[in-house]
Each structure stands twice: as structure tokens, then as C-alpha cells.
Design a protein around this motif. Structure first.
Motif, PDB file in Angstrom:
ATOM      1  N   MET A 279      39.688  40.873  44.911  1.00 48.55           N
ATOM      2  CA  MET A 279      38.551  40.078  44.470  1.00 48.55           C
ATOM      3  C   MET A 279      38.307  40.381  42.997  1.00 48.55           C
ATOM      4  O   MET A 279      38.945  41.252  42.410  1.00 48.55           O
ATOM      5  CB  MET A 279      37.310  40.358  45.312  1.00 48.55           C
ATOM      6  N   THR A 280      37.394  39.616  42.379  1.00 50.00           N
ATOM      7  CA  THR A 280      37.126  39.789  40.959  1.00 50.00           C
ATOM      8  C   THR A 280      36.582  41.190  40.695  1.00 50.00           C
ATOM      9  O   THR A 280      35.968  41.811  41.548  1.00 50.00           O
ATOM     10  CB  THR A 280      36.110  38.744  40.475  1.00 50.00           C
TER      11      THR A 280
ATOM     12  N   GLN B  61      34.034  42.421  38.986  1.00 47.76           N
ATOM     13  CA  GLN B  61      32.612  42.694  39.138  1.00 47.76           C
ATOM     14  C   GLN B  61      32.159  42.691  40.587  1.00 47.76           C
ATOM     15  O   GLN B  61      31.040  43.099  40.889  1.00 47.76           O
ATOM     16  CB  GLN B  61      31.778  41.699  38.331  1.00 47.76           C
ATOM     17  N   GLY B  62      33.049  42.230  41.505  1.00 46.40           N
ATOM     18  CA  GLY B  62      32.666  42.182  42.909  1.00 46.40           C
ATOM     19  C   GLY B  62      33.187  43.335  43.747  1.00 46.40           C
ATOM     20  O   GLY B  62      32.907  43.402  44.939  1.00 46.40           O
ATOM     21  N   HIS B  63      33.937  44.267  43.134  1.00 45.62           N
ATOM     22  CA  HIS B  63      34.508  45.377  43.902  1.00 45.62           C
ATOM     23  C   HIS B  63      33.411  46.179  44.590  1.00 45.62           C
ATOM     24  O   HIS B  63      32.435  46.593  43.968  1.00 45.62           O
ATOM     25  CB  HIS B  63      35.321  46.303  43.004  1.00 45.62           C
TER      26      HIS B  63
ATOM     27  N   LEU C  47      31.205  45.188  46.756  1.00 45.65           N
ATOM     28  CA  LEU C  47      29.997  44.462  47.147  1.00 45.65           C
ATOM     29  C   LEU C  47      30.076  43.919  48.571  1.00 45.65           C
ATOM     30  O   LEU C  47      29.043  43.633  49.183  1.00 45.65           O
ATOM     31  CB  LEU C  47      29.729  43.305  46.183  1.00 45.65           C
TER      32      LEU C  47
ATOM     33  N   ILE D 100      23.357  42.552  44.985  1.00 39.51           N
ATOM     34  CA  ILE D 100      23.816  41.404  44.207  1.00 39.51           C
ATOM     35  C   ILE D 100      22.668  40.875  43.361  1.00 39.51           C
ATOM     36  O   ILE D 100      21.497  41.043  43.689  1.00 39.51           O
ATOM     37  CB  ILE D 100      24.357  40.285  45.133  1.00 39.51           C
TER      38      ILE D 100
ATOM     39  N   ASN E 198      28.478  33.514  41.911  1.00 40.05           N
ATOM     40  CA  ASN E 198      29.327  33.453  43.092  1.00 40.05           C
ATOM     41  C   ASN E 198      30.416  34.514  43.008  1.00 40.05           C
ATOM     42  O   ASN E 198      30.693  35.044  41.927  1.00 40.05           O
ATOM     43  CB  ASN E 198      29.942  32.061  43.284  1.00 40.05           C
ATOM     44  N   TYR E 199      31.007  34.805  44.137  1.00 38.12           N
ATOM     45  CA  TYR E 199      32.106  35.768  44.209  1.00 38.12           C
ATOM     46  C   TYR E 199      33.229  35.167  45.051  1.00 38.12           C
ATOM     47  O   TYR E 199      32.981  34.407  45.989  1.00 38.12           O
ATOM     48  CB  TYR E 199      31.639  37.079  44.857  1.00 38.12           C
TER      49      TYR E 199
ATOM     50  N   VAL F 166      36.484  36.244  47.349  1.00 40.08           N
ATOM     51  CA  VAL F 166      37.060  37.369  48.086  1.00 40.08           C
ATOM     52  C   VAL F 166      38.345  36.896  48.763  1.00 40.08           C
ATOM     53  O   VAL F 166      38.321  35.949  49.555  1.00 40.08           O
ATOM     54  CB  VAL F 166      36.066  37.896  49.143  1.00 40.08           C
TER      55      VAL F 166
END
Length: 417
Positions: A274-275, A277-279, A281, A297, A304-305, A307
Motif C-alpha cells: 500500500m502507499t 503514508q498508509g503503512h 493503518l 486516520i 483515500n488509501y 490497499v
């Protein structure tokens, strides 16, 4: 939500200015580097900078740029790491004002921080392990973890290569946007009796000059017969969650099926990538496929994220899908009011429409939650006017008489929608 500010007004007049200039500097420049000749570019005399006590105005303490009044230039106050400042946002820019007093003027300045190729592509792990049956058909694909590159534009991740490439090759699959899944394709029949262990190297290359690379080793154990890979019920899942939801909130339950029986049909779920900044989450239950929130969040940081999901059977085959989680904004930020003037005096002979001060107001929320309106209490001598987005000007509306009234208390109230 609303917030009130008490403003004391007494006796000096101001004027406003609307000039705006932009500069561009690369990241990682040393402290004290020249940003621009701001006095020359604004058409200001250096003497005016001194007499007006010119200063850089920002809404918080992260002022990366400072003003040298004696030379009329802007200098870097500290070394800037574009990735730490803006992550993947483009363009990356600092926005601030040059503020002068007596009379009061302000000029908007934008400094774009351009990217340099100072980050290589990196993989989440140094090794990837696959257990693949010798009975797998030629053309079968296996999802690989993507690399990430903190740089942007031409310096970002551009291509992958796989070595050796006689048994497996690479295939890129577009998924709704610019993000790509990397898949390894079987080109030749596996034979466990000839070779039960294969070692490959996946290399990620960016577009910088000089070019930077990152590698991941792929280790393949060749097993016996498993001829059906897990298949997700949807190629892309969509879910929505409010930004104020607590950790542990269930977001969605995903499902994959496998036509095989026994261990070869037993499915385990995992998050493959995943991106940045989303690790951390989100997490997924490997048995049920239930995806839950695992961190705080904030809609103001990411709307948005994405995954990447993986379903693996016990025979080593995998299937992939994507989950897009849209964040719903909650009105969790109140308007923030900033008084830009440091003086609280005005002369009694000031003419109507004389500027008393400029008020900067911002709300971190979006749409109606961030739309603001400011008013002052009933007052026959002063008026509050919106001069531009996020800025209000407090002005005299009629003549003042110090002998009648020597001071005024003015309440500014700002509300979001």
C-alpha cells in the motif's frame, strides 16, 4: 463550531498591498542559501524594509525561510527535505507573507521546493518466498510486492526487471489508476525433479540522473500439484469510513475462492502493499478476510488509501485484488483566527475606510465544514470586510473622536458551515 477573538483598537492607519511573487529552489540546499531578491522583485526600497520592520509571516513556527532586511533578500533558514515536507504531493511549496508596518502592507510569496533524486526505490522486504506446484500451467501469474520511491516526477520509480528471465518474466497490470501491480508470469513448465529451488532478483529502477535502483530476492520452492489459484470475488473493493472512527472498526470483509480441495484450497489473506503514508493503518484477519482500522486516520492528510490484497492457498498459488478506502470528512477543526497587526492604536483624525488590521482565518476541514464567515459585534465606527479568501480587513466606518470614546473592544466571531 465558532471561535471568538477580542481585539483592542486605538490609533494608527494602515494600507494594504496585493503583489505576489514566486521562487523555486531544489531540496537539500544548505542553510543560508539564497531564495530570491525579494525587495528588488517587489519593487521595494531596502530602507522601507527596515522602517516597516519587515518580517516573514507564517501561520505556525515552521518558517523555513527568513528575511535579511539589510540586503532585501530571502534566505533558507534550514535545509529542506522535500519528502519529509510534502511526501508525494506535487507541487511542493511554501506559502507565506512579507509583512510591513506603518503603514501596514503584506505581500504573498510562494517558494516551490523541487525534487532531487536523493532516494532509491526500496522494497518492503529483502526477500519474497513462493511455494509453487510443478503442475502450475504456463501463463500463471504471481503477484509481487511493489517497490516505493519517495521522490516524485522524473525521479520516481520507472521500471522493473527480473533476472534470470528464462522461466519467469514480468507483467504490469493497470488497476484503475496510475498505480501498477507487478506480476511474475510463468513462461516454462516447472519440474521439481530437475530443480526444486529457484532464486531470482527483482530490480526496481527510477528515472533520475544518475539512476538509482533497489532489489529484492525471490526464492521459489517447487512443490507438487496445485492447479487452481485463489480468485477474489471482486477485482476492486470500495469502502468508506469516517475519519473519527476508533481503532478496531471493521471496514469490509473480502472473500476469495479456490476450486482445489484440502490444503490446496485453504486460503489465507494478507496485505501485499500500500502507499507509504498508509503503512500500519489497516490490518486483515488472515482467516476471515475482515479488514479493520489499525491506526488514526485524518481526512485533512489523506482523502483515500489504496490497499493491495493477496489471497494465498497452502499450495503456493496467489490471487490479488485492491481495496480503495475513501475517508469521510468530519467537522473536527474549528476556524483558526490570526491577527496580523502588532499595533493596537489609530489616530482620531483617521478617515473612514482606514485599515485598522488584517485578519487571517483558516479552517482545516473541507467543503461546508471548512467554509467560513466572520462578523463583528454591532459597532457604528468599524466594519469587517472580506478582501480575499482567508483574509478579512477591519476598517473604520466613520470619524473617530477620542474625547468621546478613547478605546473600543471589538469581538470578531468566525463560524464554519
Amino acid at each position: 463550531t465558532r471561535r471568538q477573538v477580542l481585539l483592542f483598537v486605538s490609533l494608527i492607519s494602515f494600507s494594504t498591498a496585493a503583489a505576489q511573487i514566486s521562487y523555486s529552489v531544489p531540496e537539500e540546499m544548505t542553510k543560508g542559501s539564497l531564495v530570491g531578491h525579494v525587495a528588488q522583485d517587489l519593487g521595494l526600497d531596502v530602507k522601507r524594509l527596515k522602517s516597516g520592520k519587515a518580517r516573514v509571516f507564517t501561520r505556525d513556527s515552521t518558517a523555513y525561510v527568513e528575511l535579511n532586511r539589510d540586503r532585501g533578500i530571502l534566505l533558507l533558514k534550514e535545509r529542506i527535505d522535500r519528502e519529509a515536507l510534502c511526501e508525494q504531493i506535487m507541487p511542493c511549496a511554501l506559502h507565506f507573507q512579507i509583512l510591513l508596518e506603518d503603514p501596514m502592507e503584506f505581500y504573498s510569496v510562494t517558494v516551490e521546493i523541487t525534487d532531487i533524486n536523493d532516494n532509491p526505490p526500496t522494497f518492503r522486504t529483502s526477500q519474497a518466498h513462493f511455494n509453487i506446484s510443478e503442475g502450475v500451467l504456463i501463463g500463471t501469474t504471481f503477484t509481487l510486492d511493489r517497490a516505493t520511491d519517495l521522490d516524485v516526477g522524473e525521479n520516481s520509480l520507472k521500471a522493473y526487471s527480473l533476472n534470470p528471465s528464462d522461466i519467469f518474466s514480468l507483467k504490469s497490470v493497470n488497476q484503475m489508476d496510475d498505480g501498477k501491480n507487478i506480476e511474475m508470469v510463468l513462461n516454462a513448465q516447472l519440474d521439481r525433479e530437475k530443480n526444486e529451488l529457484l532464486t531470482l532478483v527483482l530490480t526496481a529502477v527510477d528515472g533520475g540522473d544518475p539512476q538509482m535502483t533497489g532489489t529484492m530476492q525471490i526464492i521459489i520452492n517447487v512443490l507438487d500439484a496445485n492447479d487452481n489459484a485463489p480468485i477474489f470475488t471482486q477485482p476492486v473493493y470500495k469502502a468508506f469510513i469516517k475519519e473519527d472512527q476508533p481503532i478496531g472498526t471493521v471496514i469490509i470483509r473480502i472473500t476469495a475462492t479456490d476450486a482445489d480441495e484440502g490444503a490446496n484450497g485453504h486460503i489465507s489473506y494478507s496485505i501485499s502493499a500500500m502507499t507509504d503514508q498508509g503503512h500500519g493503518l489497516f490490518k486483515i484477519d488472515k482467516g476471515s478476510g475482515e479488514v479493520t482500522l489499525n491506526g488514526k486516520i485524518d481526512y485533512e492528510k489523506a482523502k483515500n488509501y489504496e490497499v493491495n490484497l493477496r489471497a494465498s492457498d497452502d499450495g503456493g498459488l496467489t490471487g490479488s485484488s485492491k481495496l480503495i478506502v475513501d475517508i469521510i470528512d468530519v467537522n473536527d477543526n474549528r476556524p483558526d483566527i490570526h491577527i496580523m497587526s502588532t499595533s493596537n492604536m489609530i489616530a482620531e483624525d483617521a478617515k473612514p475606510n482606514t485599515v485598522v488590521t488584517i485578519i487571517n482565518v483558516e479552517d482545516a476541514d473541507s467543503n461546508d465544514n471548512g467554509n467560513m464567515h466572520c462578523v463583528i459585534n454591532n459597532n457604528d465606527y468599524f466594519a469587517l470586510k472580506s478582501t480575499s479568501e482567508k483574509f478579512y480587513t477591519l476598517m473604520t466606518e466613520s470619524e473617530l473622536d477620542r474625547e468621546r470614546i478613547s478605546a473600543y473592544n471589538i469581538t470578531v466571531t468566525c463560524s464554519d458551515e
